[in-house]
Design a protein around this motif. Structure first.
Motif, PDB file in Angstrom:
ATOM      1  N   MET A 123      -2.149   1.006  -3.504  1.00 55.59           N
ATOM      2  CA  MET A 123      -1.251  -0.158  -3.471  1.00 55.59           C
ATOM      3  C   MET A 123      -1.775  -1.227  -2.494  1.00 55.59           C
ATOM      4  O   MET A 123      -2.207  -0.904  -1.407  1.00 55.59           O
ATOM      5  CB  MET A 123       0.126   0.337  -3.010  1.00 55.59           C
ATOM      6  CG  MET A 123       1.202  -0.705  -2.893  1.00 55.59           C
ATOM      7  SD  MET A 123       1.290  -1.628  -1.345  1.00 55.59           S
ATOM      8  CE  MET A 123       1.801  -0.414  -0.163  1.00 55.59           C
ATOM      9  N   LEU A 153      -0.745  -5.148  -0.805  1.00 53.62           N
ATOM     10  CA  LEU A 153       0.341  -6.123  -0.636  1.00 53.62           C
ATOM     11  C   LEU A 153      -0.136  -7.513  -1.048  1.00 53.62           C
ATOM     12  O   LEU A 153      -1.290  -7.872  -0.797  1.00 53.62           O
ATOM     13  CB  LEU A 153       0.767  -6.190   0.825  1.00 53.62           C
ATOM     14  CG  LEU A 153       1.558  -5.015   1.385  1.00 53.62           C
ATOM     15  CD1 LEU A 153       1.857  -5.271   2.864  1.00 53.62           C
ATOM     16  CD2 LEU A 153       2.851  -4.808   0.614  1.00 53.62           C
ATOM     17  N   PHE A 169      11.278  -0.909  -2.183  1.00 55.58           N
ATOM     18  CA  PHE A 169       9.850  -0.967  -1.835  1.00 55.58           C
ATOM     19  C   PHE A 169       9.286   0.416  -1.511  1.00 55.58           C
ATOM     20  O   PHE A 169       8.247   0.816  -2.051  1.00 55.58           O
ATOM     21  CB  PHE A 169       9.662  -1.926  -0.651  1.00 55.58           C
ATOM     22  CG  PHE A 169       8.243  -2.109  -0.233  1.00 55.58           C
ATOM     23  CD1 PHE A 169       7.468  -3.108  -0.799  1.00 55.58           C
ATOM     24  CD2 PHE A 169       7.657  -1.284   0.724  1.00 55.58           C
ATOM     25  CE1 PHE A 169       6.142  -3.285  -0.426  1.00 55.58           C
ATOM     26  CE2 PHE A 169       6.329  -1.446   1.090  1.00 55.58           C
ATOM     27  CZ  PHE A 169       5.576  -2.451   0.514  1.00 55.58           C
ATOM     28  N   GLU A 170       9.961   1.147  -0.636  1.00 62.90           N
ATOM     29  CA  GLU A 170       9.423   2.446  -0.191  1.00 62.90           C
ATOM     30  C   GLU A 170       9.239   3.402  -1.365  1.00 62.90           C
ATOM     31  O   GLU A 170       8.277   4.168  -1.401  1.00 62.90           O
ATOM     32  CB  GLU A 170      10.347   3.072   0.867  1.00 62.90           C
ATOM     33  CG  GLU A 170      10.233   2.433   2.247  1.00 62.90           C
ATOM     34  CD  GLU A 170       8.801   2.394   2.781  1.00 62.90           C
ATOM     35  OE1 GLU A 170       8.079   3.391   2.621  1.00 62.90           O
ATOM     36  OE2 GLU A 170       8.407   1.339   3.332  1.00 62.90           O
ATOM     37  N   LYS A 214       6.268   1.834  -3.942  1.00 60.67           N
ATOM     38  CA  LYS A 214       4.977   1.338  -3.434  1.00 60.67           C
ATOM     39  C   LYS A 214       3.776   2.188  -3.855  1.00 60.67           C
ATOM     40  O   LYS A 214       2.694   1.650  -4.069  1.00 60.67           O
ATOM     41  CB  LYS A 214       5.017   1.125  -1.920  1.00 60.67           C
ATOM     42  CG  LYS A 214       5.067   2.363  -1.061  1.00 60.67           C
ATOM     43  CD  LYS A 214       5.036   1.922   0.403  1.00 60.67           C
ATOM     44  CE  LYS A 214       4.715   2.957   1.412  1.00 60.67           C
ATOM     45  NZ  LYS A 214       5.495   4.160   1.544  1.00 60.67           N
ATOM     46  N   ILE A 242       2.076  -5.486  -4.873  1.00 63.53           N
ATOM     47  CA  ILE A 242       3.520  -5.724  -4.718  1.00 63.53           C
ATOM     48  C   ILE A 242       3.752  -6.748  -3.610  1.00 63.53           C
ATOM     49  O   ILE A 242       2.975  -6.822  -2.659  1.00 63.53           O
ATOM     50  CB  ILE A 242       4.271  -4.389  -4.437  1.00 63.53           C
ATOM     51  CG1 ILE A 242       5.792  -4.598  -4.406  1.00 63.53           C
ATOM     52  CG2 ILE A 242       3.796  -3.719  -3.151  1.00 63.53           C
ATOM     53  CD1 ILE A 242       6.603  -3.304  -4.475  1.00 63.53           C
ATOM     54  N   PRO A 263       5.935  -7.869  -0.458  1.00 66.19           N
ATOM     55  CA  PRO A 263       6.901  -7.308   0.488  1.00 66.19           C
ATOM     56  C   PRO A 263       8.079  -8.264   0.690  1.00 66.19           C
ATOM     57  O   PRO A 263       7.982  -9.441   0.360  1.00 66.19           O
ATOM     58  CB  PRO A 263       6.077  -7.193   1.775  1.00 66.19           C
ATOM     59  CG  PRO A 263       5.081  -8.306   1.685  1.00 66.19           C
ATOM     60  CD  PRO A 263       4.782  -8.501   0.225  1.00 66.19           C
TER      61      PRO A 263
END
Ligand code: NAD
Length: 279
Positions: free
Chosen positions: A1, A3, A243-244, A247, A253, A255
């Motif tokens: 993943m 950000l 999110f958690e 992810k 993704i 934030p």
């Protein structure tokens, strides 16, 4: 993943705007945004303050009209009329929501479309729909920049937009269509939302419900854009996506905070510069 860094990308855009503003000023055209706030909603006051700060950073002149809650619809329409006719003013922004006694649609319709830097006027929405030049709502325009500047290939991809508001969901879907994605719009009446959402290569979530979207809505390796902004029960900021929990499933993704949020003001600055360049 990985950000998607909205802070960094929004800073790049603001720096580009600043450089363009300097060129315009050298050529004798000072970009100028008029911001109107009616009443004293604390969140709106913060947004307006942030917009003024961004203008200052980008060398954009800002004019501020802070009107009392008791302002009549006619008084507001008269002020917009005055700003429409003011050659120094390139952009007009009326901070929403407006007090209940003022008709938002009437107010938006009054803004000269060539100064409608929020992209809310029906002429600008129509221009987007038929692929003509106009101003595009700042949040969805910012999401296109997040995707492009993160090297996400949009053309031919399956995109699902959850939410159909006039400010985010609908213009977002039109912009993704313009970029040649195959677009599905979902909303509160969509049947089997999880099945539809989990077909998306690019999933854009704008529903206004904290941590609503969990891993069962997300395809392995999808790009997920989270538009929501909330404070949870512990006063921690969160989005519409959990999110958690998602992810480890996604390739990219945004934030919350630091994803879509900072892009909105950066794109507003971009629209003011464009309005000044076109003038
Ligand atoms: P909205 O309330 O106008 O629209 C929400 C949409 O979500 C509606 O179209 C509705 O049909 C859909 N929806 C609601 N519940 C649903 C459900 N259970 N399943 C499927 N769809 C559902 O909201 P908005 O103005 O589009 O904003 C969405 C979120 O984005 C909010 O959290 C808002 O705070 C945030 N927002 C952020 C920015 C930014 O700069 N980052 C800008 C605008 C809005």
């Amino acid at each position: 993943m990985e950000l998607i860094d909205g802070k960094k990308i929004s800073q790049e855009i603001k720096d580009e705007c600043k450089a363009k503003a300097e060129e315009l000023i050298k050529a004798g055209k000072t970009p100028c945004l008029a911001v109107i706030l009616v009443g004293n909603d604390p969140a709106s006051s913060i947004y307006v303050g942030n917009k003024k700060k961004a203008c200052e950073y980008c060398n954009i002149k800002s004019l501020s009209y802070e009107l009392p809650e008791s302002t009549s619809e006619q008084e507001l329409l008269d002020l917009i009329d005055k700003l429409n006719n003011d050659k120094e003013v390139n952009g007009i922004l009326v901070q929403l929501p407006l007090p209940k006694h003022i008709d938002e649609n009437k107010v938006i319709a009054k803004i000269d479309p060539s100064k409608d830097v929020d992209g809310f006027h029906v002429s600008n929405v129509g221009a987007l729909c038929v692929g003509q030049e106009g101003f595009v709502s700042c949040t969805p325009a910012g999401i296109i920049q997040l995707l492009k500047r993160s090297n996400v290939d949009i053309s031919g991809k399956r995109c699902v937009v959850i939410g159909r508001s006039n400010i985010v969901g609908k213009p977002m879907a039109l912009l993704m269509l313009k970029e040649n994605a195959t677009v599905t719009i979902c909303h509160s009446k969509t049947a089997d939302l999880k099945a539809v959402a989990s077909e998306a290569d690019i999933l854009i979530v704008a529903i206004g419900k904290p941590r609503f979207v969990g891993p069962e809505y997300v395809k392995d390796g999808a790009v997920v854009i989270d538009v929501g902004i909330h404070r949870d029960e512990n006063n921690k900021m969160c989005g519409d996506v959990d999110f958690e929990k998602v992810k480890d499933k996604v390739s990219l993704i945004t934030p919350v905070p630091g994803g879509v949020g900072p892009m909105t003001i950066a794109m507003l600055m971009n629209n003011v510069i464009e309005a000044c360049e076109r003038y």
